[in-house]
Design an enzyme around this catalytic site. Structure first.
Site, PDB file in Angstrom:
ATOM      1  N   GLU A 176     128.648 110.164 -41.125  1.00 25.22           N
ATOM      2  CA  GLU A 176     129.953 110.405 -40.517  1.00 25.22           C
ATOM      3  C   GLU A 176     130.167 109.480 -39.313  1.00 25.22           C
ATOM      4  OE1 GLU A 176     133.297 113.358 -40.623  1.00 25.22           O
ATOM      5  OE2 GLU A 176     132.278 111.895 -41.838  1.00 25.22           O
TER       6      GLU A 176
ATOM      7  N   THR B 122     142.282 108.980 -38.860  1.00 26.58           N
ATOM      8  CA  THR B 122     141.614 109.905 -37.947  1.00 26.58           C
ATOM      9  C   THR B 122     141.638 109.358 -36.520  1.00 26.58           C
ATOM     10  OG1 THR B 122     140.162 110.672 -39.710  1.00 26.58           O
ATOM     11  CG2 THR B 122     139.454 111.104 -37.456  1.00 26.58           C
TER      12      THR B 122
END
Length: 310
Positions: A131, A184
């Protein structure tokens, strides 16, 4: 095992009031990964499907394989040879944890390939590193539910403390992904650095209420707690028609509706699959009324997480 194929599910992070600390898994969509032991040392990404050429073929720069490197170092198998084929079956920038599904699928598959020497909890830090490659920060609110299944609370990062929460049996989710993309990074950059104390108190109350509602299987309390007074008012500006879509979901019977992750997907929680189908269709129609096509995904909360296909 010489070859495995694994699936890891999409996830809904934040869950309205739980910015960066709450998340849950759904049955679909998700990513799949094929992994095979070979004689030549090193990790090779043999192919990626469904990514439209957007993902790196460098295994040290791909979320699906970064966790594999970390795993091999941990078990002392750095010289192993592994071929990887990644099947991206999730939209990019959807707010459904696309990068998390890839990295969890990679970590879960390589653990199975080596006869599961590590527990699920021990795999989590490796998945978080994937991530980090994707978004620059090792957040766990997507990877933890993707790996554990069900609902999770990220209580702390230092030390890492992830708590599994109860999932009421009839709790279902209706997710609609409009055909737009929200970065994001952009969705984080527009957030305020400070918030009024009155808003923080309301948000803390909602987080506590949501967790209590899950543990008590109190659907009314869950619904009352699915309110975000801090992030949603800002991020909703990035999603055309959000207010109309939310109203359509509530009218169709949603307990609560909010942005999934950083958006643009919009999730709703409800009691029962029939109602979830009705809510999802209502949201699709609301987006369509303003000229935006969308996909819908309806399921119970996924309590299993990743799985081996073969």
């Amino acid at each position: 095992m010489k070859e495995v194929k694994a699936f890891a599910p999409a996830t809904v992070a934040n869950v309205a009031c739980g910015f960066d600390i709450l998340g849950f898994a759904v049955d679909s969509p998700g990513d799949e990964i094929e992994m095979k032991l070979v004689d030549k040392p090193g990790i090779v990404i043999k192919d990626i499907t469904g990514d439209e050429g957007r993902l790196s073929r460098d295994p040290r720069d791909n979320t699906a394989t970064v966790s594999v490197y970390q795993f091999l170092e941990r078990i002392g198998a750095e010289k192993a040879g592994i071929e990887v084929v990644l099947h991206k079956k999730m939209p990019f920038g959807s707010g459904l944890g696309s990068s998390s599904a890839s990295t969890v699928a990679g970590a879960f598959a390589v653990n199975a390939l080596f006869d599961n020497p590590l527990t699920t909890e021990e795999l989590l830090p490796f998945a978080m590193e994937g991530e980090r490659v994707a978004c620059g920060a090792a957040h766990a609110d997507n990877v933890a539910p993707a790996l554990y299944g069900g609902f999770v609370l990220v209580r702390s990062y230092d030390p890492l403390d992830v708590v599994r929460l109860n999932v009421p049996e009839e709790l279902c989710c209706a997710v609609v992904h409009p055909h737009i993309e929200v970065s994001t990074k952009d969705a984080r950059n527009i957030l305020r650095g400070e918030i009024p104390l009155v808003d923080a108190v309301r948000q803390w109350g909602n987080v506590g209420g949501l967790i209590a509602g899950l543990e008590q299987e109190n659907y009314d309390l869950i619904g009352r707690s699915l309110q975000d007074v801090i992030v949603e008012p800002i991020r909703s500006m990035l999603i055309p028609g959000f207010d109309e879509v939310k109203r359509a979901a509530i009218y169709a019977g949603s307990m609560g509706t909010a942005i999934s992750g950083s958006g643009p997907s919009v999730f709703s929680l409800c009691r029962g699959m029939d109602k979830a189908e009705r809510i999802a269709k209502a949201k699709v129609e609301a987006f369509k009324s303003i000229g935006i096509e969308s996909d819908m995904f309806v399921s119970k909360v996924n309590k299993v997480g990743p799985k081996i296909i073969y």
